[in-house]
Design a protein around this motif. Structure first.
Motif: not given
Length: 485
Positions: A395-422
């Motif tokens: 999650w921290n890598w994604l948060r600092n990515s110049e291409f991908f985006e993420v919201d706050e780290r999920p409070p549950y589970g083992n998955t991360i939903m990653v957003r791709v800029p349109k």
């Protein structure tokens, strides 16, 4: 036909599918099966082939907390047919575990405890093929009861984004799917007031709530609990089956509270059902294909009829595994393992229909002599620490990515939903998916597989399970570099 045209035809085909069918087809893409065989040669020229959301936990990373071989070493098992649903063998073990869960939730929110045991004792327990089998069995039983009592309602309400089994069930049986959509603005989880409003459609006979949901791993908060109580009361008053799928509930991070328990909030079990499986929070458990549902006891005749058509009786080895897992989970909640916890397994044929029955003291002693429970606890603690750390790194890598985006780290589970800029070159998620696949050999299930509407941004799922975080980050970085050029 040119290869590019073939890919465009595949995109057009997938684009018109409902969510669950889309997810099924994407799994075929990942295996290069059927109409997707032609993609294999194209992908073979890439550096490697990698699935970012493989859900199987790897033995190379995680210990098996409850190895079948250890169970076989300490118990004599005789596999065979048992009761149709496993209710006779392990229902009370599961009820006691669920009572501990419900009490924990009630204590967290300072709720009364007096009625919890009575409500949960008035339930039918059925083992199922994981949580997926639990949802299918519960909906099939509700539908059978609906028809047997002369009703003809067809609507199934469910929240999205999630694993859209309810949608698939409705379409498979000529029913009406009624999705209630959670968007980024509402944390990808719809208001329960909106869910209740959807249930007011006179055609509705079932409502399925998946929380935490998948892949966003979000749940409704404390302020929504009164609304959940209203939903329970509405469903019970209008004879609507309310099913809670909480398969991710024990993967809690960042001080997330216990998820709401239906049976802790209700005055009776009428029209309520909970589905659970160890597949998400116990390494290697997904391969045992075992889970359970706990439902209003009046649903028992229809649950048994469904089971008699689908399973006939539970898998003996998986049933034993689930029984011990439920005892151990309860012990972890209560803080110690005692002989009393094995009482429901005494003389109940859990070790096989013709196996020698054991009393609680003997089961307890064998478990202690083999150090089975202590191994289980150590393995789960290590597993949780690794998942938490891995999620944080990715999650921290994604948060600092110049291409991908993420919201706050999920409070549950083992998955991360990653957003791709349109971007102009990607008109939709399918174009993104195939572009990444053919350019890098890296794939992941995307938002549309989980019911996310087309107007949302492009999303894909990353799962911490099969690979160490460093490898997931390397793959993500490889995609980022390929698309940034």
């Amino acid at each position: 036909m040119s290869f590019d045209k073939h890919v465009q035809e595949l995109i057009a085909f997938l684009d018109n599918l409902p969510p669950h069918e889309k997810l099924q087809e994407i799994s075929k893409v990942m295996l290069f099966r059927g109409r997707y065989r032609s993609l294999k040669e194209a992908v073979s020229s890439t550096k490697f082939y990698f699935v970012l959301d493989s859900v199987n936990y790897s033995r190379l990373i995680f210990q098996d907390p409850l190895p079948i071989q250890k169970i076989l070493d300490i118990f004599t098992i005789e596999p065979g047919y048992g009761s149709l649903t496993g209710h006779i063998e392990i229902a009370q073990v599961i009820r006691e575990f669920e009572i501990s869960r419900a009490v924990t939730f009630a204590n967290q929110y300072h709720m009364p405890l007096a009625n919890i045991r009575d409500v949960i004792q008035d339930t039918m327990v059925a083992t199922t093929f994981g949580a997926t089998g639990g949802i299918y069995t519960a909906l099939m039983a509700l539908l059978a009861k609906e028809r047997a009592t002369g009703k003809n309602r067809t609507g199934i309400v469910f929240n999205v984004p999630t694993y859209c089994l309810s949608d698939a069930f409705a379409r498979l049986n000529g029913l009406t799917p009624i999705p209630v959509i959670g968007t980024r603005e509402n944390g990808f989880f719809p208001s329960l007031a909106v869910v209740r409003e959807a249930c007011q459609n006179s055609s509705v006979f079932a409502c399925v709530l998946t929380y935490p949901n998948n892949p966003a791993q979000m749940c409704f908060g404390e302020d929504e609990i009164p609304e959940l109580l209203r939903l329970i009361e509405y469903c019970q008053a209008n004879k609507i089956g309310l099913i809670a799928d909480t398969v991710f509930q024990e993967l809690r991070w960042l001080s997330a509270p216990p998820v709401p328990e239906l049976f802790a909030l209700a005055d009776s079990s009428k029209y309520l059902c909970k589905v659970f499986s160890p597949s998400k929070d116990r390494p290697l458990a997904c391969g045992y294909r075992i889970g359970y549902l706990m439902a209003d006891s009046s649903l028992a005749p229809w649950l048994e009829r469904v089971a008699s058509c689908v399973t006939t009786s539970p898998n003996t080895l998986s049933q034993i595994w689930l029984a011990l897992d439920s005892v151990f989970r309860r012990a972890m909640i209560e803080g110690e393992l005692t002989e009393d916890y094995f009482m429901p397994l005494s003389y109940c044929s859990v070790f096989g229909f013709a196996a020698k029955p054991l009393d609680a003291s003997e089961i307890y002693q064998r478990v202690c002599d083999a150090d089975l429970y202590n191994h289980y606890v150590r393995s789960i603690e290590e597993f949780r620490e690794k998942i938490d750390t891995s999620l944080d790194l990715v999650w921290n890598w994604l948060r600092n990515s110049e291409f991908f985006e993420v919201d706050e780290r999920p409070p549950y589970g083992n998955t991360i939903m990653v957003r791709v800029p349109k971007q102009g070159r990607f008109q939709n998620e399918l174009e993104y998916y195939f572009s990444v696949l053919l350019k890098t050999g890296i794939v992941a299930s995307f938002g549309g597989c989980f019911g996310m509407p087309r107007e949302e941004d492009i999303y894909f799922r990353v799962v911490v399970a099969s690979y160490p975080p460093q490898l997931l980050i390397y793959a993500l970085e490889y995609v980022q570099n390929a698309l940034s050029r």
